[in-house]
Write a protein that holds these residues in place. Sequence first.
Motif, PDB file in Angstrom:
ATOM      1  N   LEU A 129       0.835  -1.188   0.000  1.00  0.00           N
ATOM      2  CA  LEU A 129       0.000   0.000   0.000  1.00  0.00           C
ATOM      3  C   LEU A 129       0.877   1.247   0.000  1.00  0.00           C
ATOM      4  CD1 LEU A 129      -2.934   1.039   0.148  1.00  0.00           C
ATOM      5  CD2 LEU A 129      -2.714   1.000   2.631  1.00  0.00           C
ATOM      6  N   LYS A 130       0.672   2.101  -0.992  1.00  0.00           N
ATOM      7  CA  LYS A 130       1.460   3.322  -1.142  1.00  0.00           C
ATOM      8  C   LYS A 130       0.680   4.540  -0.641  1.00  0.00           C
ATOM      9  CE  LYS A 130       3.821   5.962  -4.776  1.00  0.00           C
ATOM     10  NZ  LYS A 130       4.067   6.011  -6.228  1.00  0.00           N
ATOM     11  N   HIS A 131      -0.592   4.651  -1.031  1.00  0.00           N
ATOM     12  CA  HIS A 131      -1.430   5.782  -0.635  1.00  0.00           C
ATOM     13  C   HIS A 131      -2.857   5.315  -0.394  1.00  0.00           C
ATOM     14  CE1 HIS A 131       1.548   8.802  -1.823  1.00  0.00           C
ATOM     15  NE2 HIS A 131       1.689   8.157  -2.964  1.00  0.00           N
ATOM     16  N   ILE A 132      -3.515   5.972   0.535  1.00  0.00           N
ATOM     17  CA  ILE A 132      -4.956   5.861   0.707  1.00  0.00           C
ATOM     18  C   ILE A 132      -5.441   7.278   0.972  1.00  0.00           C
ATOM     19  CG2 ILE A 132      -4.742   5.267   3.152  1.00  0.00           C
ATOM     20  CD1 ILE A 132      -7.372   3.661   2.804  1.00  0.00           C
ATOM     21  N   LYS A 133      -6.426   7.709   0.195  1.00  0.00           N
ATOM     22  CA  LYS A 133      -6.917   9.086   0.295  1.00  0.00           C
ATOM     23  C   LYS A 133      -8.430   9.103   0.285  1.00  0.00           C
ATOM     24  CE  LYS A 133      -2.914  11.278  -0.183  1.00  0.00           C
ATOM     25  NZ  LYS A 133      -2.409  12.470   0.391  1.00  0.00           N
ATOM     26  N   ALA A 134      -8.981  10.088   0.973  1.00  0.00           N
ATOM     27  CA  ALA A 134     -10.426  10.274   1.015  1.00  0.00           C
ATOM     28  C   ALA A 134     -10.749  11.752   0.820  1.00  0.00           C
ATOM     29  CB  ALA A 134     -10.979   9.787   2.346  1.00  0.00           C
ATOM     30  N   VAL A 135     -11.834  12.039   0.120  1.00  0.00           N
ATOM     31  CA  VAL A 135     -12.328  13.396  -0.065  1.00  0.00           C
ATOM     32  C   VAL A 135     -13.852  13.373  -0.003  1.00  0.00           C
ATOM     33  CG1 VAL A 135     -10.392  14.176  -1.493  1.00  0.00           C
ATOM     34  CG2 VAL A 135     -12.429  13.238  -2.580  1.00  0.00           C
ATOM     35  N   ILE A 136     -14.424  14.550   0.157  1.00  0.00           N
ATOM     36  CA  ILE A 136     -15.870  14.704   0.095  1.00  0.00           C
ATOM     37  C   ILE A 136     -16.199  15.517  -1.145  1.00  0.00           C
ATOM     38  CG2 ILE A 136     -17.900  15.687   1.227  1.00  0.00           C
ATOM     39  CD1 ILE A 136     -16.525  15.100   3.902  1.00  0.00           C
ATOM     40  N   VAL A 137     -17.171  15.058  -1.913  1.00  0.00           N
ATOM     41  CA  VAL A 137     -17.586  15.760  -3.135  1.00  0.00           C
ATOM     42  C   VAL A 137     -18.230  17.091  -2.726  1.00  0.00           C
ATOM     43  CG1 VAL A 137     -19.041  15.673  -5.188  1.00  0.00           C
ATOM     44  CG2 VAL A 137     -17.946  13.582  -4.351  1.00  0.00           C
ATOM     45  N   ASP A 138     -17.591  18.180  -3.139  1.00  0.00           N
ATOM     46  CA  ASP A 138     -18.093  19.511  -2.783  1.00  0.00           C
ATOM     47  C   ASP A 138     -18.715  20.250  -3.968  1.00  0.00           C
ATOM     48  OD1 ASP A 138     -15.865  20.203  -4.303  1.00  0.00           O
ATOM     49  OD2 ASP A 138     -14.819  21.207  -2.668  1.00  0.00           O
ATOM     50  N   GLY A 139     -18.574  19.696  -5.174  1.00  0.00           N
ATOM     51  CA  GLY A 139     -19.134  20.330  -6.360  1.00  0.00           C
ATOM     52  C   GLY A 139     -18.217  21.356  -6.996  1.00  0.00           C
ATOM     53  N   GLU A 140     -17.133  21.710  -6.334  1.00  0.00           N
ATOM     54  CA  GLU A 140     -16.188  22.691  -6.869  1.00  0.00           C
ATOM     55  C   GLU A 140     -14.824  22.046  -7.117  1.00  0.00           C
ATOM     56  OE1 GLU A 140     -16.190  26.222  -4.449  1.00  0.00           O
ATOM     57  OE2 GLU A 140     -18.373  26.233  -4.375  1.00  0.00           O
ATOM     58  N   LYS A 141     -14.112  21.755  -6.039  1.00  0.00           N
ATOM     59  CA  LYS A 141     -12.803  21.108  -6.187  1.00  0.00           C
ATOM     60  C   LYS A 141     -12.980  19.663  -6.653  1.00  0.00           C
ATOM     61  CE  LYS A 141      -8.500  20.200  -3.788  1.00  0.00           C
ATOM     62  NZ  LYS A 141      -7.769  20.220  -2.526  1.00  0.00           N
ATOM     63  N   ILE A 142     -13.921  18.966  -6.063  1.00  0.00           N
ATOM     64  CA  ILE A 142     -14.271  17.603  -6.468  1.00  0.00           C
ATOM     65  C   ILE A 142     -15.692  17.662  -7.021  1.00  0.00           C
ATOM     66  CG2 ILE A 142     -14.603  15.208  -5.711  1.00  0.00           C
ATOM     67  CD1 ILE A 142     -11.676  16.062  -5.623  1.00  0.00           C
TER      68      ILE A 142
END
Length: 116
Positions: free
Chosen positions: A86-99
């Motif tokens: 495992l090299k990376h694990i990432k999480a984001v929230i869809v905001d409609g602008e950046k994501i």
Amino acid sequence: GASATGDYSGASATGDYSGASATGNYSGASATGDYSGAMAVGNSCSADAGKNSVACVVGNDGKCKGKIGAGLVLTEYQMIDRKKTLKHIKAVIVDGEKIKEDTYYCLKNGKFLEAE
């Protein structure tokens, strides 16, 4: 909830508070109801999530998308001494602008990028 196992498999759950999982390379999971979860495990998989839901892909070359307020989780692996690590694990929230909403994202070198 729905579950599918095997390469090229798919699972879909459409109600609120539902879940879908797909295991196998080139598989897909979709949970389009609110407060749901979609998980795909394997290389080149995809997961879709509804509002306030989570889409998670574990494996290389995966992609996920969601509605506003959805969480997207992706992993990236590397080979070290002929072992997948495992090299990376990432999480984001869809905001409609950046994501953006309803846009597939992948993880490359630890960064969320729009998938091709």
